[in-house]
Scaffold this motif. Structure first.
Motif, short mmCIF file in Angstrom:
data_model
loop_
_atom_site.label_atom_id
_atom_site.label_comp_id
_atom_site.label_asym_id
_atom_site.label_seq_id
_atom_site.Cartn_x
_atom_site.Cartn_y
_atom_site.Cartn_z
N THR A 138 0.85 -1.21 0.00
CA THR A 138 0.00 0.00 0.00
C THR A 138 0.87 1.25 0.00
OG1 THR A 138 -1.61 -1.22 1.27
CG2 THR A 138 -1.93 1.14 1.15
N ASP A 139 1.83 1.25 0.91
CA ASP A 139 2.74 2.42 0.96
C ASP A 139 3.42 2.61 -0.39
OD1 ASP A 139 2.01 2.65 3.53
OD2 ASP A 139 3.91 1.94 4.42
N SER A 143 2.55 1.60 -3.35
CA SER A 143 1.72 2.00 -4.49
C SER A 143 1.34 3.47 -4.41
CB SER A 143 0.50 1.10 -4.62
OG SER A 143 -0.23 1.09 -3.43
N LEU A 144 1.17 3.98 -3.18
CA LEU A 144 0.83 5.40 -3.05
C LEU A 144 2.04 6.28 -3.41
CD1 LEU A 144 -1.44 5.28 0.12
CD2 LEU A 144 -2.12 5.51 -2.28
N GLU A 145 3.18 5.86 -2.90
CA GLU A 145 4.42 6.60 -3.20
C GLU A 145 4.68 6.64 -4.71
OE1 GLU A 145 8.02 4.83 -1.46
OE2 GLU A 145 6.99 4.98 0.49
N ALA A 149 2.59 6.17 -7.18
CA ALA A 149 1.61 6.97 -7.92
C ALA A 149 1.97 8.45 -7.85
CB ALA A 149 0.22 6.74 -7.35
N GLN A 150 2.39 8.88 -6.66
CA GLN A 150 2.76 10.29 -6.52
C GLN A 150 3.98 10.63 -7.37
OE1 GLN A 150 3.11 11.08 -2.33
NE2 GLN A 150 0.91 11.52 -2.19
N LYS A 202 0.40 10.52 -10.52
CA LYS A 202 -0.88 9.86 -10.77
C LYS A 202 -1.71 9.83 -9.49
CE LYS A 202 -0.02 8.77 -15.05
NZ LYS A 202 -0.61 9.51 -16.15
N ASP A 203 -1.52 10.82 -8.69
CA ASP A 203 -2.32 10.98 -7.48
C ASP A 203 -2.27 9.70 -6.63
OD1 ASP A 203 -3.84 12.27 -5.68
OD2 ASP A 203 -5.76 11.92 -6.70
N LYS A 204 -3.48 9.05 -6.39
CA LYS A 204 -3.47 7.90 -5.48
C LYS A 204 -3.82 6.61 -6.22
CE LYS A 204 -4.50 10.47 -1.35
NZ LYS A 204 -5.54 11.31 -0.80
N ASP A 205 -3.55 6.57 -7.47
CA ASP A 205 -3.93 5.39 -8.27
C ASP A 205 -2.99 4.22 -7.98
OD1 ASP A 205 -4.60 3.53 -10.13
OD2 ASP A 205 -4.72 4.94 -11.82
N ARG A 206 -3.49 3.28 -7.17
CA ARG A 206 -2.65 2.16 -6.74
C ARG A 206 -2.42 1.15 -7.86
NH1 ARG A 206 -5.16 0.17 -1.13
NH2 ARG A 206 -4.02 -1.61 -1.91
#
Ligand code: GLU
Length: 496
Positions: free
Chosen positions: A439-440, A442-444, A446-447, A451-455
């Protein structure tokens, strides 16, 4: 004492229609603590086959529609029929007919040409004793019933009062010879001899009912109750056939429909409780079923409804049971059977020591399989779907179709490199650790690519790498089951 029978002809397999007939007989009878008889109507030797008989018996058992008496076979009861055929002939209620096929065909042709109903012209009805004796020497005859002129009336438990004028019924054949009765005759004799009180069967047999009543009357048998079940049509209102889905119960069994779901489904083909409730086990049905509530109107066969019910019953299974049901469909593994057996008191079967993945020779346990199956319990509609859904767990090499690994058209690299590195460093391969790290990450990630929060940029290529499939369970669950080594291996494969 209520006594009913299910009387299939073994000229075909057990299909949706006759299984429904069997079920309604069973429910009606068991509710009243009566006796349910199974009778195999195999007098037509050319069309009957032991293969069909076996199919009918095995699938009835599988459905849990158990009979109390039988199976009786009509082919073993020829002496009984002979006695009654002779009785009718002696009492002048039936007669020998010597007309040839050609004669009958020509007569039929003629009647059609002048727009008359095609009926036997009674040519042999009043032959003298002498003539009969003489013609009998040639041994070419059939036996016909002397249909009296009258109105036949009966009260159908579902359809109410029904009337037939025998003007429309000719002197129909009841036997090919003394040892070979035809359907309408054998049925009447057996229903009487077996003390049947209620005949519950498909509406397609309704035209035979007045003939059977006439024979009953001629022999002085007591009146019997009749209930004719509505026809089953496809959603297009045409007669149920292969086009609407499989018709054979065996096929449903093989596709992985559960016995409970099929029973629930069959019960609603022409019957409805007064409530909205849709889940009915056989025990619930035994409480609520009643023949008076069976509809007159055609029942509609809707495969979507069966799929829906099957899914519900699959979700209700505990995982152990469900896994056992799935095992025969997982063709990429094989059981390792030890030479030891359970003691007879425990069933005596051979002990399964585990399972071998055929391609990799790896040994896995039943519990491991349970974990895999539990990923799909929620979405299974039929057990057979498990083959495709879980095949990626048991393959040595996955095949990645072009574009499969890309999320929204974006190349899977460097995402897969980064995932690989992160996972390599996980010490304890637990769900919590995997979830946190991925999760961490994929958020990192995306940023970092705006791509904002697109996991999906992490989760999709990972999931696709682990499965080689367009859709599957979630990547964390899968990685957890595969274990660290296999997970990393597949990521490597995918990158290549
Ligand atoms: N043997 C007949 C059939 O399979 C049914 C007999 C009956 O129920 O009367 O069509």
């Amino acid at each position: 004492m209520i006594r009913t029978r299910f009387a299939p002809s073994p000229t075909g397999v057990l299909h949706i229609g006759n299984a429904r007939t069997a079920l309604f007989n069973y429910l009606f009878t068991k509710k009243e603590k009566g006796v349910f008889v199974l009778r195999i109507e195999d007098t037509d030797e050319e069309r009957s086959s032991s293969v069909f008989e076996k199919d009918i018996i095995e699938n009835l058992k599988w459905l849990g529609i158990n009979w109390d008496e039988g199976p009786y076979k009509q082919s073993k009861r020829r002496n009984i029929y002979e006695k009654y055929i002779k009785q009718l002939i002696n009492e002048d209620k039936a007669y020998y007919c010597f007309c040839s096929q050609e004669e009958l065909a020509a007569e039929k042709q003629y009647q059609m040409s002048i727009g008359q109903p095609t009926q036997y012209n009674q040519k042999c009805r009043n032959l003298s004793k002498k003539e009969v004796e003489k013609k009998l020497q040639e041994n070419k005859y059939i036996i016909r019933f002397k249909t009296p002129e009258k109105k036949v009336e009966f009260n159908d438990l579902i359809r109410g009062k029904i009337e037939f004028d025998t003007k429309l019924i000719d002197d129909f054949a009841i036997a090919k010879n003394l040892q070979n009765p035809l359907y309408n005759f054998a049925v009447v004799i057996d229903d009487f001899e077996m003390d049947i009180t209620h005949v519950i069967r498909g509406e397609d047999l309704l035209p035979n009912t007045p003939k059977q009543i006439l024979i009953q009357e001629a022999l002085g048998f007591p009146v019997i109750n009749f209930a004719h079940l509505p026809v089953i049509l496809g959603p297009d209102k045409k007669k149920m056939s292969k086009r609407h889905g499989a018709t054979a119960i065996q096929e449903y069994k093989e596709q992985g429909y559960l016995q409970e779901a099929l029973i629930n489904f069959l019960a609603f083909l022409g019957w409805n409780p007064d409530s909205e409730r849709e889940i009915y086990t056989i025990n619930d049905l035994l409480k609520d079923f009643s023949i008076e509530k069976v509809h007159k109107a055609a029942a509609i066969f809707n495969i979507e409804r069966l799929n829906y019910l099957n899914g519900l019953y699959i979700r209700k299974k505990n995982i152990k049971e469900l896994t056992k049901l799935c095992l025969p469909y997982i063709d990429l593994i094989e059981p390792i059977i030890s030479s030891e057996q359970y003691p007879p008191a425990y069933g005596g079967q051979q002990i399964t020591q585990g399972y071998k993945i055929k391609e990799t020779k790896e040994i896995i346990t039943f519990e491991y399989l349970e974990k895999i199956i539990s990923l799909y319990q929620e979405r299974l509609k039929k057990i057979s779907e498990i083959t495709e859904l879980t095949s990626y767990f048991f393959k040595k090499q996955l095949i990645y179709d072009k574009g499969l690994l890309a999320w929204k058209g974006s190349a899977p690299n460097p995402a897969l490199d980064i995932i690989e590195l992160k996972l390599l460093n996980i010490k304890e391969w637990t769900f919590e650790n995997l979830e946190k790290i991925l999760t961490d990450l994929s958020l990192e990630y995306a940023q970092s690519i705006n791509k904002d929060k697109d996991r999906g940029y992490i989760m999709w290529p990972l999931r696709a790498a682990l499965t080689g499939q367009k859709s599957s369970a979630g990547p964390i669950d899968i990685a957890l089951i595969l274990g660290k080594e296999k997970t990393l291996n597949r990521i490597k494969q995918a990158k290549k």
